[in-house]
Design an enzyme around this catalytic site. Structure first.
Site, PDB file in Angstrom:
ATOM      1  N   GLU A   1       0.794  -1.130  -0.161  1.00  0.00           N
ATOM      2  CA  GLU A   1      -0.030   0.066   0.053  1.00  0.00           C
ATOM      3  C   GLU A   1       0.972   1.253  -0.033  1.00  0.00           C
ATOM      4  OE1 GLU A   1      -4.050  -1.386   1.891  1.00  0.00           O
ATOM      5  OE2 GLU A   1      -2.757  -0.087   3.168  1.00  0.00           O
TER       6      GLU A   1
ATOM      7  N   GLU B   1      -6.600  -7.803  -0.335  1.00  0.00           N
ATOM      8  CA  GLU B   1      -6.751  -7.823   1.030  1.00  0.00           C
ATOM      9  C   GLU B   1      -8.502  -7.594   0.921  1.00  0.00           C
ATOM     10  OE1 GLU B   1      -4.689  -5.130   3.532  1.00  0.00           O
ATOM     11  OE2 GLU B   1      -2.804  -5.856   2.721  1.00  0.00           O
TER      12      GLU B   1
HETATM   13  C1  GLA Z   1      -3.951  -2.465   5.028  1.00  0.00           C
HETATM   14  C2  GLA Z   1      -2.671  -2.924   5.009  1.00  0.00           C
HETATM   15  C3  GLA Z   1      -2.474  -4.312   5.988  1.00  0.00           C
HETATM   16  C4  GLA Z   1      -3.446  -4.141   7.306  1.00  0.00           C
HETATM   17  C5  GLA Z   1      -4.754  -3.649   6.764  1.00  0.00           C
HETATM   18  C6  GLA Z   1      -5.674  -3.410   8.140  1.00  0.00           C
HETATM   19  O1  GLA Z   1      -4.894  -2.644   4.150  1.00  0.00           O
HETATM   20  O2  GLA Z   1      -2.186  -3.361   3.660  1.00  0.00           O
HETATM   21  O3  GLA Z   1      -1.252  -4.507   6.065  1.00  0.00           O
HETATM   22  O4  GLA Z   1      -2.498  -2.831   7.742  1.00  0.00           O
HETATM   23  O5  GLA Z   1      -4.687  -2.348   6.105  1.00  0.00           O
HETATM   24  O6  GLA Z   1      -5.040  -2.206   8.999  1.00  0.00           O
END
Ligand code: GLA
Ligand code: ZN
Length: 669
Positions: free
Chosen positions: A142, A303
């Site tokens: 991210e 995710e």
């Molecule tokens: C993001 C990140 C994960 C985790 C989630 C939940 O999407 O990529 O590593 O931190 O949020 O907080």
């Protein structure tokens, strides 16, 4: 590989790994993502590498037929790197150097950090290039998240100057483009140019926009640096990155270019004060459409929310059916693979309350069963439309440059690029009309109707491309504040909407920022009735110059002047919407434009029930998604056969309980 989980074996004793692998297999999990935060475990001190634990985890999973995607762990440089090279820590926009203790405590331009990355990522990639269970890579995690306003350290200052020099070539050209004569800001060398640190007054808007572009390009370059290493070491692996929907720090269209496909992290429920507790379904759909639009290709969800989200505060618990619903929605909009975050809720660290499929205690419960059932049902159907996409006759032009320009100068306190754009998106969504989101570089001619919201910044080739689109028969919607500025964020000295004037057949001699002013429009284009509704934020005051009015303002000194116009231009049509519409007039306008463009909705559904279509290799598929917390009934048109959710059919009626879904396949191929 259709379903996966984000897995952190380093958080659990080894003895647990085979149990996890077995439970994953039982649920139908075929892929895991691992290691994106595990640098300290893989390189506990400089040059001493330990991949044995990860090899073992990959092997245990591999024995159950589960493949691995590895993350490069560059969002979390270990403490020994930071102690050795504290200059890697980023500097925030108050000039304060941030500390170790969260993640993304790294400056992306810092050459010393790049050297650490080169060493580590090369060794890691080489180690896994021939591992039979490893299929691909996620670069970092991210990008832009937790970077705040990005780094304002000395290294970034130098990089900014280089970027500017590369863009403008001479300092005279920069002075000219930015208008630095204003307030005596003329520069004689690139290295005099400040980063946007706090000043007694506001910065030059051209500087601010270039800073955002620079920061975006820096992330693209940072990613490319790692992509190059992995392409060299692992030519047979794919490379992706997990995007964050409407996140605004990077021009995702650019970030997507160096990747084989993009991935996205979809979290419908949120835990912080300033966000929706649950994102409305049209917003989730728009995000998915934007993600598909990055490469106009299927994508992965890297995710997908699988439980309550939370850090210090916690979101609601996804209701029975919601995890399935969100999975179906992602797939309906173009995801080929869905990876759930995370496998099991962790016992420690910042994300203790970011719940996974398994609860803290590790014994499968409701969420595990729901996901297992979803995989069971949806998996076999997904085989038929792998690679196929939704097909849309409507396009929405999405531009990071426009978004950034409005962040710098929102005009009205509440004007936001995304929510203005979503006003249009939502009207299509509510009518079950599929939409593609595209960048200005992509092809326009495949769309019958193209909405280009807030085209504030202009450049001649883009104006010409839009003109050609309409001239050749396309229908184009332009909205307020179009044609105001050049691409360097300085105002153009032409009557608005500048070079778009002939296309839309109007002139805008004046405008009104709607601050504590009540203004409405009367939609009068439908013969049977009128509709009057409040508008907000802005009103362009229009003189017709060939166009017809479809709606007029109802108040004040420009009462009865046009607020929405339509102009036949060569073989096409150009609309101009001079204000931010409310939902009712928006609905009228969109249905008018859709009818005139010859565009058909997928089908009719009740409020809150989404119909989405995706092409399969053996016909079309329609997903019916009940986003309502209550049941809904609708009529299925003829020619569609239920492949999932047949139990909800009574004759031609589909009875969906709360959050329930059904999938239909076209009977004729
Ligand atoms: C993001 C990140 C994960 C985790 C989630 C939940 O999407 O990529 O590593 O931190 O949020 O907080
Ligand atoms: Zn920096």
């Amino acid at each position: 590989m259709k379903f996966g989980v984000d897995y952190y074996p380093e958080h659990w004793p080894k003895e647990r790994w085979p149990i996890d692998a077995g439970l994953m297999k039982e649920a139908g999990i075929e892929v895991v993502r691992m290691a994106e935060f595990a640098w300290a475990k893989m390189e506990p001190c400089e040059g001493s590498y330990d991949f044995a634990w990860l090899d073992e985890a990959i092997e245990i999973l591999g024995r159950e037929g589960i493949k691995t995607v590895l993350g490069t762990p560059t969002p979390t440089p270990p403490i020994w790197i930071i102690k050795k090279n504290p200059e890697i820590l980023p500097v925030n926009r108050d000039g304060v150097r941030l500390g170790f203790g969260g993640r993304h405590h790294d400056c992306q331009s810092n050459p010393t950090y790049r050297e650490h990355i080169k060493r580590f990522v090369t060794v890691m990639a080489r180690h896994y290039s021939n591992n039979p269970h490893v299929v691909g890579w996620q670069i970092d995690n991210e990008f832009g998240n937790s970077h705040q306003s990005l780094c304002m350290c000395d290294s970034c200052s130098v990089a900014f100057h280089k970027w500017l020099e590369n863009k403008y070539e001479t300092i005279e050209k920069l002075n000219e483009a930015w208008g630095t004569i204003f307030w005596s800001q003329t520069y004689s060398m690139f290295d005099q140019i400040p980063m946007p640190l706090p000043t007694p007054n506001g910065h030059n808007p051209s500087l601010l926009l270039d800073w955002k572009r620079f920061a975006s390009d820096l992330i693209v370059d940072f990613q490319k640096y790692q992509v190059d290493i992995i392409r060299r070491e692992c030519p047979n692996h794919f490379i992706t990155h997990n995007f964050m929907g409407f996140f605004d720090k990077t021009d995702y269209f650019n970030l997507a270019k160096d990747l084989d496909f993009i991935s996205h992290d979809q979290y419908p429920m949120h835990f912080r004060k300033n966000r929706d507790a649950i994102a409305p379904s049209y917003r989730l759909a728009a995000i998915l459409d934007l993600m598909r639009g990055m490469k106009q290709k299927p994508f992965w969800i890297m995710e997908q929310q699988s439980g309550p989200a939370g850090w210090e505060t916690i979101s609601s618990t996804p209701r029975p059916g919601q995890l399935a619903l969100w999975t179906y929605q992602s797939v309906a909009h173009g995801a080929d693979t869905v990876v759930y975050f995370r496998w099991r809720s962790c016992l420690f660290g910042t994300e203790e309350y970011w719940h996974g499929i398994l609860p803290h205690h590790g014994i499968p419960e409701r969420r595990y069963e729901e996901i297992k059932q979803t995989i069971n049902e949806l998996g076999p159907v997904m085989d038929h439309f792998k690679g196929g996409l939704p097909e849309s006759e409507v396009g929405i032009l999405f531009s990071y440059d426009q978004e950034w320009a409005f962040q710098i100068q929102p005009h009205h306190f509440e004007l936001e690029y995304i929510s203005h754009m979503l006003g249009y998106y939502r009207a299509f969504y509510d009518a079950n009309i599929p939409v593609d989101m595209l960048s200005e570089e992509q092809e326009f001619s495949r769309y019958k109707l193209l909405v280009a919201p807030l085209m504030f910044l202009t450049k001649p080739d883009l104006t010409a491309k839009l003109e050609k689109y309409v001239a050749e028969g396309g229908h184009l919607v332009l909205t307020m504040r179009t044609g105001v500025k050049d691409w360097n964020n300085a105002v153009i000295s032409k009557i608005l909407p500048g070079d778009f004037s002939p296309l839309v057949g109007i002139k805008i001699p004046e405008y009104d920022c709607l601050r504590d002013i009540d203004q409405s429009v009367r939609w009068a284009a439908s013969e049977l009735y009128e509709k009057v509704e409040k508008v907000s934020k802005w009103a362009d005051i229009i003189t017709l110059d060939g166009a017809d009015a479809l709606a007029c303002y109802t108040e004040d000194y420009y009462k009865d002047t046009p607020a929405i116009t339509q102009n036949t231009y060569k073989h096409g049509m150009a609309y101009y919407v001079a204000t931010e519409l409310g939902p009712e007039v928006m609905k009228e306008f969109v249905s008018y434009a859709v009818n005139h463009g010859g565009i058909k909705p997928i089908m009719q559904t009740p409020q809150g029930v989404e119909a989405a279509r995706r092409k399969g290799n053996d016909g079309d598929y329609i997903f019916i998604l009940n986003h309502n917390p209550k049941s809904a009934v609708l009529n299925m048109p003829l020619g569609w056969k239920a492949v999932i959710g047949e139990k909800f059919m009574r004759g031609n009626e589909l009875h969906l309980s709360q959050y329930a879904v059904a999938v239909f396949k076209s009977e004729q191929v």
